[in-house]
Motif scaffolding. Structure first.
Motif, PDB file in Angstrom:
ATOM      1  N   TRP A  14       0.832  -1.202   0.000  1.00 32.10           N
ATOM      2  CA  TRP A  14       0.000   0.000   0.000  1.00 32.10           C
ATOM      3  C   TRP A  14       0.869   1.255   0.000  1.00 32.10           C
ATOM      4  O   TRP A  14       0.635   2.196  -0.768  1.00 32.10           O
ATOM      5  CB  TRP A  14      -0.947  -0.003   1.193  1.00 32.10           C
ATOM      6  CG  TRP A  14      -1.814   1.223   1.289  1.00 32.10           C
ATOM      7  CD1 TRP A  14      -1.745   2.220   2.205  1.00 32.10           C
ATOM      8  CD2 TRP A  14      -2.893   1.569   0.407  1.00 32.10           C
ATOM      9  NE1 TRP A  14      -2.703   3.173   1.964  1.00 32.10           N
ATOM     10  CE2 TRP A  14      -3.431   2.805   0.867  1.00 32.10           C
ATOM     11  CE3 TRP A  14      -3.464   0.973  -0.715  1.00 32.10           C
ATOM     12  CZ2 TRP A  14      -4.493   3.440   0.241  1.00 32.10           C
ATOM     13  CZ3 TRP A  14      -4.535   1.602  -1.339  1.00 32.10           C
ATOM     14  CH2 TRP A  14      -5.032   2.818  -0.869  1.00 32.10           C
ATOM     15  N   ASP A  15       1.900   1.272   0.852  1.00 30.12           N
ATOM     16  CA  ASP A  15       2.827   2.406   0.883  1.00 30.12           C
ATOM     17  C   ASP A  15       3.473   2.611  -0.489  1.00 30.12           C
ATOM     18  O   ASP A  15       3.626   3.743  -0.953  1.00 30.12           O
ATOM     19  CB  ASP A  15       3.941   2.172   1.917  1.00 30.12           C
ATOM     20  CG  ASP A  15       3.416   2.081   3.342  1.00 30.12           C
ATOM     21  OD1 ASP A  15       2.447   2.788   3.669  1.00 30.12           O
ATOM     22  OD2 ASP A  15       3.976   1.293   4.120  1.00 30.12           O
ATOM     23  N   GLN A  16       3.831   1.502  -1.126  1.00 29.24           N
ATOM     24  CA  GLN A  16       4.541   1.575  -2.395  1.00 29.24           C
ATOM     25  C   GLN A  16       3.643   2.050  -3.524  1.00 29.24           C
ATOM     26  O   GLN A  16       3.983   2.979  -4.261  1.00 29.24           O
ATOM     27  CB  GLN A  16       5.121   0.199  -2.738  1.00 29.24           C
ATOM     28  CG  GLN A  16       6.154   0.211  -3.857  1.00 29.24           C
ATOM     29  CD  GLN A  16       7.472   0.802  -3.437  1.00 29.24           C
ATOM     30  OE1 GLN A  16       7.852   0.704  -2.279  1.00 29.24           O
ATOM     31  NE2 GLN A  16       8.183   1.432  -4.368  1.00 29.24           N
ATOM     32  N   MET A  17       2.467   1.417  -3.657  1.00 30.17           N
ATOM     33  CA  MET A  17       1.625   1.658  -4.829  1.00 30.17           C
ATOM     34  C   MET A  17       0.746   2.894  -4.704  1.00 30.17           C
ATOM     35  O   MET A  17       0.491   3.583  -5.699  1.00 30.17           O
ATOM     36  CB  MET A  17       0.753   0.426  -5.107  1.00 30.17           C
ATOM     37  CG  MET A  17       1.552  -0.805  -5.494  1.00 30.17           C
ATOM     38  SD  MET A  17       0.486  -2.218  -5.863  1.00 30.17           S
ATOM     39  CE  MET A  17      -0.383  -1.632  -7.331  1.00 30.17           C
ATOM     40  N   ALA A  18       0.257   3.173  -3.498  1.00 27.76           N
ATOM     41  CA  ALA A  18      -0.630   4.334  -3.310  1.00 27.76           C
ATOM     42  C   ALA A  18       0.128   5.541  -2.788  1.00 27.76           C
ATOM     43  O   ALA A  18      -0.418   6.649  -2.799  1.00 27.76           O
ATOM     44  CB  ALA A  18      -1.757   3.978  -2.335  1.00 27.76           C
ATOM     45  N   GLY A  19       1.365   5.332  -2.345  1.00 28.16           N
ATOM     46  CA  GLY A  19       2.163   6.430  -1.808  1.00 28.16           C
ATOM     47  C   GLY A  19       3.338   6.779  -2.682  1.00 28.16           C
ATOM     48  O   GLY A  19       3.256   7.611  -3.586  1.00 28.16           O
ATOM     49  N   HIS A  20       4.457   6.116  -2.458  1.00 29.09           N
ATOM     50  CA  HIS A  20       5.722   6.443  -3.120  1.00 29.09           C
ATOM     51  C   HIS A  20       5.615   6.483  -4.640  1.00 29.09           C
ATOM     52  O   HIS A  20       6.057   7.449  -5.277  1.00 29.09           O
ATOM     53  CB  HIS A  20       6.795   5.430  -2.701  1.00 29.09           C
ATOM     54  CG  HIS A  20       8.082   5.584  -3.441  1.00 29.09           C
ATOM     55  ND1 HIS A  20       8.342   4.920  -4.626  1.00 29.09           N
ATOM     56  CD2 HIS A  20       9.184   6.352  -3.197  1.00 29.09           C
ATOM     57  CE1 HIS A  20       9.536   5.257  -5.071  1.00 29.09           C
ATOM     58  NE2 HIS A  20      10.067   6.114  -4.222  1.00 29.09           N
ATOM     59  N   ASN A  21       5.070   5.426  -5.247  1.00 30.76           N
ATOM     60  CA  ASN A  21       5.075   5.335  -6.708  1.00 30.76           C
ATOM     61  C   ASN A  21       4.242   6.427  -7.363  1.00 30.76           C
ATOM     62  O   ASN A  21       4.653   7.016  -8.372  1.00 30.76           O
ATOM     63  CB  ASN A  21       4.565   3.957  -7.153  1.00 30.76           C
ATOM     64  CG  ASN A  21       5.516   2.842  -6.794  1.00 30.76           C
ATOM     65  OD1 ASN A  21       6.577   3.082  -6.214  1.00 30.76           O
ATOM     66  ND2 ASN A  21       5.152   1.613  -7.114  1.00 30.76           N
ATOM     67  N   VAL A  22       3.057   6.697  -6.808  1.00 29.68           N
ATOM     68  CA  VAL A  22       2.201   7.734  -7.398  1.00 29.68           C
ATOM     69  C   VAL A  22       2.856   9.101  -7.256  1.00 29.68           C
ATOM     70  O   VAL A  22       2.863   9.901  -8.200  1.00 29.68           O
ATOM     71  CB  VAL A  22       0.797   7.736  -6.756  1.00 29.68           C
ATOM     72  CG1 VAL A  22      -0.044   8.863  -7.358  1.00 29.68           C
ATOM     73  CG2 VAL A  22       0.099   6.396  -6.967  1.00 29.68           C
ATOM     74  N   GLU A  23       3.420   9.380  -6.101  1.00 23.90           N
ATOM     75  CA  GLU A  23       4.053  10.692  -5.907  1.00 23.90           C
ATOM     76  C   GLU A  23       5.234  10.878  -6.858  1.00 23.90           C
ATOM     77  O   GLU A  23       5.439  11.975  -7.394  1.00 23.90           O
ATOM     78  CB  GLU A  23       4.508  10.843  -4.453  1.00 23.90           C
ATOM     79  CG  GLU A  23       4.897  12.269  -4.110  1.00 23.90           C
ATOM     80  CD  GLU A  23       4.663  12.591  -2.645  1.00 23.90           C
ATOM     81  OE1 GLU A  23       3.490  12.740  -2.239  1.00 23.90           O
ATOM     82  OE2 GLU A  23       5.663  12.667  -1.914  1.00 23.90           O
ATOM     83  N   GLN A  24       5.983   9.811  -7.076  1.00 24.14           N
ATOM     84  CA  GLN A  24       7.090   9.865  -8.034  1.00 24.14           C
ATOM     85  C   GLN A  24       6.577  10.148  -9.443  1.00 24.14           C
ATOM     86  O   GLN A  24       7.163  10.938 -10.193  1.00 24.14           O
ATOM     87  CB  GLN A  24       7.844   8.530  -8.004  1.00 24.14           C
ATOM     88  CG  GLN A  24       8.970   8.398  -8.996  1.00 24.14           C
ATOM     89  CD  GLN A  24       9.645   7.042  -8.852  1.00 24.14           C
ATOM     90  OE1 GLN A  24      10.599   6.908  -8.095  1.00 24.14           O
ATOM     91  NE2 GLN A  24       9.151   6.035  -9.558  1.00 24.14           N
ATOM     92  N   PHE A  25       5.484   9.490  -9.818  1.00 24.95           N
ATOM     93  CA  PHE A  25       4.885   9.693 -11.139  1.00 24.95           C
ATOM     94  C   PHE A  25       4.376  11.121 -11.300  1.00 24.95           C
ATOM     95  O   PHE A  25       4.575  11.753 -12.350  1.00 24.95           O
ATOM     96  CB  PHE A  25       3.736   8.691 -11.336  1.00 24.95           C
ATOM     97  CG  PHE A  25       2.933   8.899 -12.595  1.00 24.95           C
ATOM     98  CD1 PHE A  25       3.504   8.726 -13.842  1.00 24.95           C
ATOM     99  CD2 PHE A  25       1.591   9.259 -12.520  1.00 24.95           C
ATOM    100  CE1 PHE A  25       2.756   8.920 -15.006  1.00 24.95           C
ATOM    101  CE2 PHE A  25       0.833   9.445 -13.665  1.00 24.95           C
ATOM    102  CZ  PHE A  25       1.418   9.269 -14.917  1.00 24.95           C
ATOM    103  N   LEU A  26       3.752  11.662 -10.285  1.00 28.58           N
ATOM    104  CA  LEU A  26       3.132  12.985 -10.376  1.00 28.58           C
ATOM    105  C   LEU A  26       4.143  14.128 -10.312  1.00 28.58           C
ATOM    106  O   LEU A  26       3.842  15.245 -10.752  1.00 28.58           O
ATOM    107  CB  LEU A  26       2.122  13.171  -9.242  1.00 28.58           C
ATOM    108  CG  LEU A  26       0.884  12.279  -9.247  1.00 28.58           C
ATOM    109  CD1 LEU A  26       0.041  12.558  -8.005  1.00 28.58           C
ATOM    110  CD2 LEU A  26       0.048  12.489 -10.505  1.00 28.58           C
ATOM    111  N   HIS A  27       5.325  13.875  -9.808  1.00 23.98           N
ATOM    112  CA  HIS A  27       6.264  14.952  -9.471  1.00 23.98           C
ATOM    113  C   HIS A  27       6.691  15.775 -10.689  1.00 23.98           C
ATOM    114  O   HIS A  27       7.151  15.256 -11.703  1.00 23.98           O
ATOM    115  CB  HIS A  27       7.504  14.374  -8.796  1.00 23.98           C
ATOM    116  CG  HIS A  27       8.380  15.422  -8.192  1.00 23.98           C
ATOM    117  ND1 HIS A  27       9.328  16.112  -8.917  1.00 23.98           N
ATOM    118  CD2 HIS A  27       8.439  15.923  -6.926  1.00 23.98           C
ATOM    119  CE1 HIS A  27       9.938  16.975  -8.135  1.00 23.98           C
ATOM    120  NE2 HIS A  27       9.423  16.888  -6.921  1.00 23.98           N
TER     121      HIS A  27
END
Length: 422
Positions: A400-413
């Motif tokens: 959950w941390d990876q897919m809904a947190g870190h990865n999305v924020e990296q994509f959106l940045h």
């Protein structure tokens, strides 16, 4: 940690083509529903009747209809918020250009959809992240389109007397409405996106979603010039199939149009454009191929038996597998599990893929609200996946941390969203 749903929709039927339902239902049925739901009380009454039918199909469609016939996008977004127990989760709302898919024009027009969506953004500036719909048949092309898009992004939205924010954080493409990602009219805008690290999310679900129902347009557009490969994309063939019951109900042509639109969506059609950005432009486009190819293709890629007898597209190959192969070559290519996430069987395969270092940082959580209301209530969809993902270790945290947190924020940045709304 900040969490996100990277894929949701808040448009209403006023933002969709007037003959939207005719793309999926026999004309007589679509006409009856349109007539019964042309007022808010009528829509609610029909939704109530459908909800009383035996089984789940009526209840699911009732929920979908109730949301789609909402008074406005604010109502839809607030309905979405109510279904989450996390008061801080942020939602990406993907605006949709649907004016050229062979089903008539919308009541609001695309400009009206955007104007209304930004009014919702003014009320929820920190929780709503808006992607601007992009289509080569929009108001401009080439440099003019690029300048228009850049203007939309750079013109800040006034929230109150002391605060203004960037209105958009990404671009949304929906090729199955009748164009290829490699359309030359999009090239300069995509170059602008790559230069500014603006994320682009493109629909990529096998035979799923909105398609182009204009047979003449499809027959003239399937074979199209690819400026990146410098040749015609000359393998697609318009599909002419005959199904007895579809002919009886008058939906056979629509079905042929739908399956023919798979050529616009197939992961293989993205290759030349991705190759150009990596090797010639020297800056990869940050792109998400949404839906991971679709739940059935995710399952098939992991050895599950499915009922798919025919594979449409140039490569006639599993779409999830095609996306995975592209991700191995292009490091800025992402995928999300939206819509597919309703099928709980895909959770375990997705978590298996998350263990592969090639994909760990590039699998994103999204649901595809409100389209998934046809399958499962958003609350159940979100809660079930979150529960399963929290139980799955990943790195120093959870899936959950990876897919809904870190990865999305990296994509959106990007400068338009550096991890917070600015």
């Amino acid at each position: 940690m900040q969490y996100y749903n990277v894929h949701s929709h808040v448009f209403t039927m006023d933002n969709a083509p007037k003959r939207f339902l005719h793309m999926y239902l026999p004309d007589a049925v679509a006409n009856a529903i349109d007539t019964m739901t042309n007022t808010r009380p009528g829509a609610l009454a029909l939704a109530w009747l459908l909800s009383k039918l035996p089984g789940t199909a009526g209840k699911r469609y009732a929920s979908f209809l109730k949301i789609g016939k909402s008074c406005g996008q604010l109502d839809v977004f607030e309905d979405l918020l109510k279904q989450y127990n996390d008061p801080d989760i942020k939602f990406v709302a993907l605006s949709m250009f649907m004016e050229e898919c062979g089903a008539g024009y919308s009541t609001s027009g695309f400009a009206g959809q955007i104007e209304e969506l930004l009014q919702v953004k003014q009320q929820y500036p920190d929780r709503l992240l808006v992607f601007l719909g992009l289509d080569p048949r929009w108001d401009a092309k080439g440099k003019k389109l690029k300048d228009m898009v850049a203007g939309y992004f750079d013109t800040k939205l006034r929230i109150n007397a002391s605060r203004s924010v960037y209105p958009f954080v990404g671009l949304k493409l929906y090729p199955s409405t009748g164009f290829y990602i490699f359309d030359e009219r999009l090239k300069e805008t995509l170059e602008w996106a790559a230069e500014n690290e603006v994320p682009v999310l493109s629909h990529c679900n096998y035979l799923g979603g909105i398609y182009n129902n204009d047979t003449r347009h499809l027959q003239s557009t399937l074979n199209f010039y690819d400026p990146y490969a410098r040749k015609m994309y000359d393998q697609p063939v318009y599909q002419k199939e005959s199904h007895f019951w579809k002919k009886i109900f008058g939906t056979n042509t629509a079905n042929n149009n739908k399956i023919s639109c798979s050529y616009f969506l197939e992961p293989a059609s993205y290759k030349s454009m991705l190759h150009y950005f990596k090797y010639a432009f020297k800056k990869e486009l940050k792109l998400c191929l949404a839906h991971y190819g679709g739940d059935q293709h995710i399952l098939a890629a992991h050895g599950y038996p499915i009922n798919e007898r025919t594979l449409y597209g140039v490569e006639k190959k599993n779409w999830c597998s095609q996306i995975q192969e592209l991700m191995q070559e292009f490091s800025n290519l992402y995928t999300d599990i939206s819509y597919a996430v309703h099928n709980t069987k895909v959770h375990a395969p997705v978590f298996d893929d998350l263990k592969n270092n090639m994909f760990t940082n590039r699998l994103l959580f999204g649901t595809d609200f409100f389209m998934t209301e046809q399958e499962i209530p958003e609350k159940d969809d979100y809660n079930k996946f979150k529960s399963d993902a929290l139980a799955q270790p990943c790195g120093s945290g959870t899936a959950w941390d990876q897919m809904a947190g870190h990865n999305v924020e990296q994509f959106l940045h990007s400068k338009y969203y550096p991890g917070r709304v600015v």
